[in-house]
Design a protein around this motif. Sequence first.
Motif, PDB file in Angstrom:
ATOM      1  N   GLU A  42      66.541 -24.495  86.032  1.00 14.39           N
ATOM      2  CA  GLU A  42      67.422 -25.359  87.049  1.00 14.39           C
ATOM      3  C   GLU A  42      68.455 -26.100  86.358  1.00 14.39           C
ATOM      4  O   GLU A  42      69.521 -26.005  86.412  1.00 14.39           O
ATOM      5  CB  GLU A  42      66.892 -26.152  88.208  1.00 14.39           C
ATOM      6  CG  GLU A  42      65.786 -25.275  89.122  1.00 14.39           C
ATOM      7  CD  GLU A  42      66.925 -24.370  90.086  1.00 14.39           C
ATOM      8  OE1 GLU A  42      67.926 -24.669  90.382  1.00 14.39           O
ATOM      9  OE2 GLU A  42      66.110 -23.667  90.919  1.00 14.39           O
ATOM     10  N   GLU A  43      68.038 -26.891  85.197  1.00 17.70           N
ATOM     11  CA  GLU A  43      68.985 -27.745  84.655  1.00 17.70           C
ATOM     12  C   GLU A  43      69.820 -27.103  83.889  1.00 17.70           C
ATOM     13  O   GLU A  43      70.959 -27.356  83.816  1.00 17.70           O
ATOM     14  CB  GLU A  43      68.129 -28.904  83.753  1.00 17.70           C
ATOM     15  CG  GLU A  43      67.403 -29.844  84.719  1.00 17.70           C
ATOM     16  CD  GLU A  43      66.687 -30.739  83.707  1.00 17.70           C
ATOM     17  OE1 GLU A  43      66.721 -30.947  82.479  1.00 17.70           O
ATOM     18  OE2 GLU A  43      65.639 -31.286  84.304  1.00 17.70           O
ATOM     19  N   ILE A  44      69.265 -25.900  83.152  1.00 19.43           N
ATOM     20  CA  ILE A  44      70.063 -25.367  82.371  1.00 19.43           C
ATOM     21  C   ILE A  44      71.203 -24.391  83.101  1.00 19.43           C
ATOM     22  O   ILE A  44      72.328 -24.268  82.827  1.00 19.43           O
ATOM     23  CB  ILE A  44      69.340 -24.207  81.651  1.00 19.43           C
ATOM     24  CG1 ILE A  44      68.502 -24.934  80.568  1.00 19.43           C
ATOM     25  CG2 ILE A  44      69.956 -23.205  80.771  1.00 19.43           C
ATOM     26  CD1 ILE A  44      67.361 -24.127  79.832  1.00 19.43           C
ATOM     27  N   SER A  45      70.865 -23.969  84.397  1.00 21.41           N
ATOM     28  CA  SER A  45      71.834 -23.344  85.208  1.00 21.41           C
ATOM     29  C   SER A  45      73.206 -24.274  85.453  1.00 21.41           C
ATOM     30  O   SER A  45      74.096 -23.922  85.475  1.00 21.41           O
ATOM     31  CB  SER A  45      71.127 -22.884  86.461  1.00 21.41           C
ATOM     32  OG  SER A  45      72.044 -22.110  87.321  1.00 21.41           O
ATOM     33  N   PRO A  94      59.511 -25.465  76.170  1.00 21.79           N
ATOM     34  CA  PRO A  94      60.221 -26.611  76.524  1.00 21.79           C
ATOM     35  C   PRO A  94      61.650 -26.276  76.889  1.00 21.79           C
ATOM     36  O   PRO A  94      62.471 -25.357  76.026  1.00 21.79           O
ATOM     37  CB  PRO A  94      60.255 -27.584  75.282  1.00 21.79           C
ATOM     38  CG  PRO A  94      59.133 -26.920  74.371  1.00 21.79           C
ATOM     39  CD  PRO A  94      59.026 -25.494  74.772  1.00 21.79           C
ATOM     40  N   LYS A  95      62.306 -27.297  77.668  1.00 22.17           N
ATOM     41  CA  LYS A  95      63.788 -26.855  77.932  1.00 22.17           C
ATOM     42  C   LYS A  95      64.735 -26.883  76.844  1.00 22.17           C
ATOM     43  O   LYS A  95      65.704 -25.811  76.931  1.00 22.17           O
ATOM     44  CB  LYS A  95      64.287 -28.251  78.831  1.00 22.17           C
ATOM     45  CG  LYS A  95      65.614 -27.840  79.406  1.00 22.17           C
ATOM     46  CD  LYS A  95      66.468 -29.317  79.827  1.00 22.17           C
ATOM     47  CE  LYS A  95      67.746 -28.972  80.021  1.00 22.17           C
ATOM     48  NZ  LYS A  95      68.571 -29.991  80.254  1.00 22.17           N
ATOM     49  N   SER A  96      64.500 -27.529  75.831  1.00 24.60           N
ATOM     50  CA  SER A  96      65.523 -27.810  74.424  1.00 24.60           C
ATOM     51  C   SER A  96      65.378 -26.062  73.915  1.00 24.60           C
ATOM     52  O   SER A  96      66.346 -25.916  73.528  1.00 24.60           O
ATOM     53  CB  SER A  96      64.855 -28.877  73.503  1.00 24.60           C
ATOM     54  OG  SER A  96      63.607 -28.689  73.190  1.00 24.60           O
ATOM     55  N   GLN A  97      64.075 -25.693  73.665  1.00 27.60           N
ATOM     56  CA  GLN A  97      63.838 -24.436  73.124  1.00 27.60           C
ATOM     57  C   GLN A  97      64.561 -23.306  73.977  1.00 27.60           C
ATOM     58  O   GLN A  97      65.193 -22.327  73.488  1.00 27.60           O
ATOM     59  CB  GLN A  97      62.341 -24.132  73.046  1.00 27.60           C
ATOM     60  CG  GLN A  97      62.312 -23.022  72.165  1.00 27.60           C
ATOM     61  CD  GLN A  97      60.713 -22.852  71.768  1.00 27.60           C
ATOM     62  OE1 GLN A  97      59.765 -23.677  71.846  1.00 27.60           O
ATOM     63  NE2 GLN A  97      60.311 -21.613  71.471  1.00 27.60           N
ATOM     64  N   LEU A  98      64.303 -23.379  75.340  1.00 23.62           N
ATOM     65  CA  LEU A  98      64.829 -22.537  76.090  1.00 23.62           C
ATOM     66  C   LEU A  98      66.190 -22.407  76.029  1.00 23.62           C
ATOM     67  O   LEU A  98      67.063 -21.285  75.987  1.00 23.62           O
ATOM     68  CB  LEU A  98      64.351 -22.615  77.821  1.00 23.62           C
ATOM     69  CG  LEU A  98      62.871 -22.464  78.059  1.00 23.62           C
ATOM     70  CD1 LEU A  98      62.761 -23.122  79.390  1.00 23.62           C
ATOM     71  CD2 LEU A  98      62.596 -20.911  77.924  1.00 23.62           C
ATOM     72  N   LYS A  99      66.992 -23.725  76.117  1.00 23.71           N
ATOM     73  CA  LYS A  99      68.523 -23.859  76.215  1.00 23.71           C
ATOM     74  C   LYS A  99      69.107 -23.260  74.631  1.00 23.71           C
ATOM     75  O   LYS A  99      69.987 -22.375  74.871  1.00 23.71           O
ATOM     76  CB  LYS A  99      68.966 -25.087  76.369  1.00 23.71           C
ATOM     77  CG  LYS A  99      70.227 -25.096  76.463  1.00 23.71           C
ATOM     78  CD  LYS A  99      70.604 -26.635  76.857  1.00 23.71           C
ATOM     79  CE  LYS A  99      72.334 -26.661  77.050  1.00 23.71           C
ATOM     80  NZ  LYS A  99      72.800 -27.866  77.291  1.00 23.71           N
ATOM     81  N   SER A 100      68.322 -23.421  73.776  1.00 25.45           N
ATOM     82  CA  SER A 100      69.117 -22.956  72.472  1.00 25.45           C
ATOM     83  C   SER A 100      68.763 -21.576  72.124  1.00 25.45           C
ATOM     84  O   SER A 100      69.861 -20.968  71.632  1.00 25.45           O
ATOM     85  CB  SER A 100      68.613 -23.859  71.310  1.00 25.45           C
ATOM     86  OG  SER A 100      67.071 -23.539  71.170  1.00 25.45           O
ATOM     87  N   TRP A 101      67.787 -20.994  72.889  1.00 27.24           N
ATOM     88  CA  TRP A 101      67.353 -19.846  72.819  1.00 27.24           C
ATOM     89  C   TRP A 101      68.735 -18.777  73.658  1.00 27.24           C
ATOM     90  O   TRP A 101      69.200 -17.807  72.978  1.00 27.24           O
ATOM     91  CB  TRP A 101      66.222 -19.381  73.282  1.00 27.24           C
ATOM     92  CG  TRP A 101      65.834 -17.816  73.282  1.00 27.24           C
ATOM     93  CD1 TRP A 101      65.577 -16.949  72.275  1.00 27.24           C
ATOM     94  CD2 TRP A 101      65.879 -16.961  74.556  1.00 27.24           C
ATOM     95  NE1 TRP A 101      65.478 -15.436  73.077  1.00 27.24           N
ATOM     96  CE2 TRP A 101      65.644 -15.553  74.033  1.00 27.24           C
ATOM     97  CE3 TRP A 101      66.064 -17.399  75.958  1.00 27.24           C
ATOM     98  CZ2 TRP A 101      65.626 -14.736  75.259  1.00 27.24           C
ATOM     99  CZ3 TRP A 101      65.906 -16.259  77.003  1.00 27.24           C
ATOM    100  CH2 TRP A 101      65.569 -15.037  76.402  1.00 27.24           C
TER     101      TRP A 101
END
Length: 106
Positions: A42-45, A94-101
């Motif tokens: 949700e945050e990444i969105s 984790p969010k940081s890994q998802l976002k960088s991917w």
Amino acid sequence: MPTQAVTDASFQSDVLEADKPVLVDFWAEWCGPCKMIAPALEEISDELGEQVTIAKMDIMENPDVPGNMGVQGIPYLVLFKNGQKVAEMKGAAPKSQLKSWIEGQL
């Protein structure tokens, strides 16, 4: 921008014919790791909504697309660009890994 629910019926128009990349999160209500990454997605969105649509597909309510794609385990994240699968990630992260991917694929 909130995540978008996608169904077997809307997959073609919402994902394959989308005008920007779409990340599909295949998940289910009973899946603990799926619930763990939901807030991060949700945050990444919210953060990347201009560049990519984050979509969620409940595999219990929509068995056709996951079945055709051979989804074996969830959470299973697939990034589509121009109607083609370009990247996939299995399992929670984790969010940081998802976002960088995600950013690395755009």
